[in-house]
Design a protein around this motif. Sequence first.
Motif, mmCIF file in Angstrom:
data_model
loop_
_atom_site.group_PDB
_atom_site.id
_atom_site.type_symbol
_atom_site.label_atom_id
_atom_site.label_comp_id
_atom_site.label_asym_id
_atom_site.label_seq_id
_atom_site.Cartn_x
_atom_site.Cartn_y
_atom_site.Cartn_z
ATOM 1 N N SER A 196 -23.824 -7.850 49.248
ATOM 2 C CA SER A 196 -24.289 -8.037 48.398
ATOM 3 C C SER A 196 -23.362 -9.167 47.564
ATOM 4 O O SER A 196 -22.183 -9.095 47.923
ATOM 5 N N PRO A 197 -23.923 -10.016 46.612
ATOM 6 C CA PRO A 197 -23.019 -10.661 46.006
ATOM 7 C C PRO A 197 -22.155 -10.121 45.092
ATOM 8 O O PRO A 197 -22.373 -8.861 44.485
ATOM 9 N N ASP A 198 -20.971 -10.389 44.487
ATOM 10 C CA ASP A 198 -20.043 -9.876 43.555
ATOM 11 C C ASP A 198 -19.282 -10.663 42.855
ATOM 12 O O ASP A 198 -19.038 -11.994 43.097
ATOM 13 N N LEU A 199 -18.720 -10.411 41.703
ATOM 14 C CA LEU A 199 -18.031 -11.051 40.716
ATOM 15 C C LEU A 199 -16.493 -10.750 41.146
ATOM 16 O O LEU A 199 -15.901 -9.713 41.295
ATOM 17 N N ASN A 200 -15.647 -11.857 41.150
ATOM 18 C CA ASN A 200 -14.117 -11.892 41.283
ATOM 19 C C ASN A 200 -13.510 -11.944 39.858
ATOM 20 O O ASN A 200 -13.317 -12.996 39.423
ATOM 21 N N LEU A 201 -13.777 -10.533 39.282
ATOM 22 C CA LEU A 201 -13.417 -10.438 37.637
ATOM 23 C C LEU A 201 -11.996 -10.861 37.546
ATOM 24 O O LEU A 201 -11.834 -11.559 36.200
ATOM 25 N N MET A 202 -11.046 -10.932 38.389
ATOM 26 C CA MET A 202 -9.775 -11.660 38.112
ATOM 27 C C MET A 202 -9.440 -12.820 37.723
ATOM 28 O O MET A 202 -8.766 -13.372 37.311
ATOM 29 N N HIS A 203 -10.729 -13.694 38.338
ATOM 30 C CA HIS A 203 -10.714 -14.865 37.988
ATOM 31 C C HIS A 203 -10.930 -15.376 36.430
ATOM 32 O O HIS A 203 -10.882 -16.603 36.133
ATOM 33 N N PHE A 204 -11.302 -14.404 35.839
ATOM 34 C CA PHE A 204 -11.882 -14.750 34.488
ATOM 35 C C PHE A 204 -10.377 -14.146 33.392
ATOM 36 O O PHE A 204 -10.756 -14.112 32.234
ATOM 37 N N SER B 260 -11.985 -4.414 38.115
ATOM 38 C CA SER B 260 -12.027 -4.885 39.310
ATOM 39 C C SER B 260 -12.058 -3.948 40.575
ATOM 40 O O SER B 260 -12.406 -4.323 41.723
ATOM 41 N N MET B 261 -11.867 -2.645 40.223
ATOM 42 C CA MET B 261 -11.937 -1.647 41.112
ATOM 43 C C MET B 261 -13.363 -1.298 41.431
ATOM 44 O O MET B 261 -13.796 -0.622 42.332
ATOM 45 N N ILE B 262 -14.492 -1.451 40.453
ATOM 46 C CA ILE B 262 -15.921 -1.284 40.528
ATOM 47 C C ILE B 262 -16.608 -2.346 41.011
ATOM 48 O O ILE B 262 -16.562 -3.478 40.507
ATOM 49 N N LYS B 263 -17.712 -2.221 41.806
ATOM 50 C CA LYS B 263 -18.743 -2.975 42.100
ATOM 51 C C LYS B 263 -19.621 -3.226 41.208
ATOM 52 O O LYS B 263 -20.051 -2.668 40.847
ATOM 53 N N VAL B 264 -19.733 -4.452 40.699
ATOM 54 C CA VAL B 264 -20.634 -5.032 39.840
ATOM 55 C C VAL B 264 -22.162 -4.696 40.128
ATOM 56 O O VAL B 264 -22.224 -4.964 41.453
ATOM 57 N N PRO B 265 -23.110 -3.965 39.473
ATOM 58 C CA PRO B 265 -24.596 -3.942 40.015
ATOM 59 C C PRO B 265 -24.960 -5.289 40.527
ATOM 60 O O PRO B 265 -24.976 -6.350 39.281
ATOM 61 N N ALA B 266 -25.663 -5.442 41.569
ATOM 62 C CA ALA B 266 -26.144 -6.760 41.627
ATOM 63 C C ALA B 266 -27.192 -6.564 43.038
ATOM 64 O O ALA B 266 -27.496 -5.366 43.361
ATOM 65 N N PRO B 267 -28.015 -7.355 43.262
ATOM 66 C CA PRO B 267 -29.102 -7.206 44.457
ATOM 67 C C PRO B 267 -28.191 -7.036 45.806
ATOM 68 O O PRO B 267 -27.311 -7.494 45.814
ATOM 69 N N ALA B 268 -28.861 -6.511 46.485
ATOM 70 C CA ALA B 268 -28.247 -5.992 47.821
ATOM 71 C C ALA B 268 -29.232 -5.770 48.916
ATOM 72 O O ALA B 268 -30.232 -5.388 48.671
ATOM 73 N N LEU B 269 -28.768 -6.298 50.106
ATOM 74 C CA LEU B 269 -29.569 -5.999 51.290
ATOM 75 C C LEU B 269 -28.782 -4.991 52.070
ATOM 76 O O LEU B 269 -27.741 -4.700 52.432
ATOM 77 N N GLU B 270 -29.850 -3.896 52.235
ATOM 78 C CA GLU B 270 -29.431 -2.713 53.099
ATOM 79 C C GLU B 270 -29.990 -2.472 54.582
ATOM 80 O O GLU B 270 -30.903 -2.953 54.710
ATOM 81 N N TYR B 271 -29.074 -1.958 55.153
ATOM 82 C CA TYR B 271 -29.569 -1.708 56.699
ATOM 83 C C TYR B 271 -29.297 -0.159 56.775
ATOM 84 O O TYR B 271 -27.946 0.280 56.823
ATOM 85 N N ASN B 272 -29.994 0.633 57.259
ATOM 86 C CA ASN B 272 -29.826 1.959 57.929
ATOM 87 C C ASN B 272 -30.760 2.107 59.019
ATOM 88 O O ASN B 272 -31.885 1.639 59.121
ATOM 89 N N ARG B 273 -30.544 3.191 60.180
ATOM 90 C CA ARG B 273 -31.311 3.319 61.467
ATOM 91 C C ARG B 273 -32.473 4.059 61.038
ATOM 92 O O ARG B 273 -33.637 3.964 61.815
ATOM 93 N N ARG C 37 -33.812 -2.883 54.158
ATOM 94 C CA ARG C 37 -34.210 -2.942 52.629
ATOM 95 C C ARG C 37 -33.354 -3.904 51.785
ATOM 96 O O ARG C 37 -32.518 -3.811 51.880
ATOM 97 N N LEU C 38 -34.357 -4.254 50.653
ATOM 98 C CA LEU C 38 -33.659 -5.221 49.763
ATOM 99 C C LEU C 38 -33.979 -4.420 48.247
ATOM 100 O O LEU C 38 -34.931 -3.986 48.055
ATOM 101 N N HIS C 39 -32.444 -4.239 47.814
ATOM 102 C CA HIS C 39 -32.600 -3.562 46.239
ATOM 103 C C HIS C 39 -32.584 -4.749 45.496
ATOM 104 O O HIS C 39 -31.438 -5.746 45.473
ATOM 105 N N SER C 40 -33.396 -4.852 44.394
ATOM 106 C CA SER C 40 -33.189 -5.856 43.358
ATOM 107 C C SER C 40 -32.100 -5.467 42.598
ATOM 108 O O SER C 40 -31.487 -6.568 41.907
#
Length: 279
Positions: free
Chosen positions: A232-240, A255-268, A273-276
């Motif tokens: 998933s893409p993410d934000l480098n919050l410390m850049h701001f 910065s300890m928390i992942k910003v909600p974003a689109p994500a590609l998942e794989y499981n067996r 799966r693509l999450h919007s």
Amino acid sequence: MLLSDTTATEVNRSKLYLLGGGFTAGYTTMLVGLNKAWYAEQERTDFHFFNDNRQWKQVDKAGHFWAAFHQSRAGIDLLRWAGVPDKKAILYGGLTGIVLQTPIEIFDGYQSDYGASVGDIVANTVGSAAIVAQELAWQEVRIMPKYSFHTTRYSDVRPNVLGSTFSEQALKDYNGQTYWLSLNLGDFLKEESKYPKWLSIAIGYGAEEVVYNSPSGNRSAGFDAHRQFYLSPDLNLMHFKGKSKVWNTALYLLSMIKVPAPALEYNRKSGLRLHSLYF
């Protein structure tokens, strides 16, 4: 290259004493409270170890790594705030995660239903070592462990174990927890690179249908526990960061928390799966 102690400013003893006193008081309160709230009513036995490395698909171990990393990160930065020479701040502050997490394992070691976990101790140590290694190598954090959470239906099956409220579930329901390593790619590139320094790439790990701690317990209850992997893409919050201490502190904590974003998942079970929008 290791940082030289000569690069640091003079130690502010008032801040150092304040920091030491606050840590001692808080640490003691935590131990007493933890002992009373979590362990007081449980049956105790002689100290022993318990192998839980196959339980919960190791999501709990990822949690230990994440917690120890950020506890040591805070320890390092607080010592810097007190003016401790940078190399000493890194080495001594880097022990914070181990110091805070070890008493939990000691308490666990006296419980009859389980015991001290070598796997947890290793995860704590690796988490603390990960921040120390980055600070010594790069003088900054380029790979940030992060956490995200979403509620699941599995907590309704065992609310006493996986949590009955949102706050309990965020701590106990491993089905909804995802742990990430967010890579600040811009920090690895040359200064003249046009790659946006605020854009990071995160690799995530989680699990689903882990309702019981053991694989056999899940199978006998009809659950097919399986691992999940994410990109998933993410934000480098410390850049701001800016001039405001309040703003910078907020970014530091977030910065300890992942910003909600689109994500590609794989499981067996489901494959790709693509999450919007993934939490």
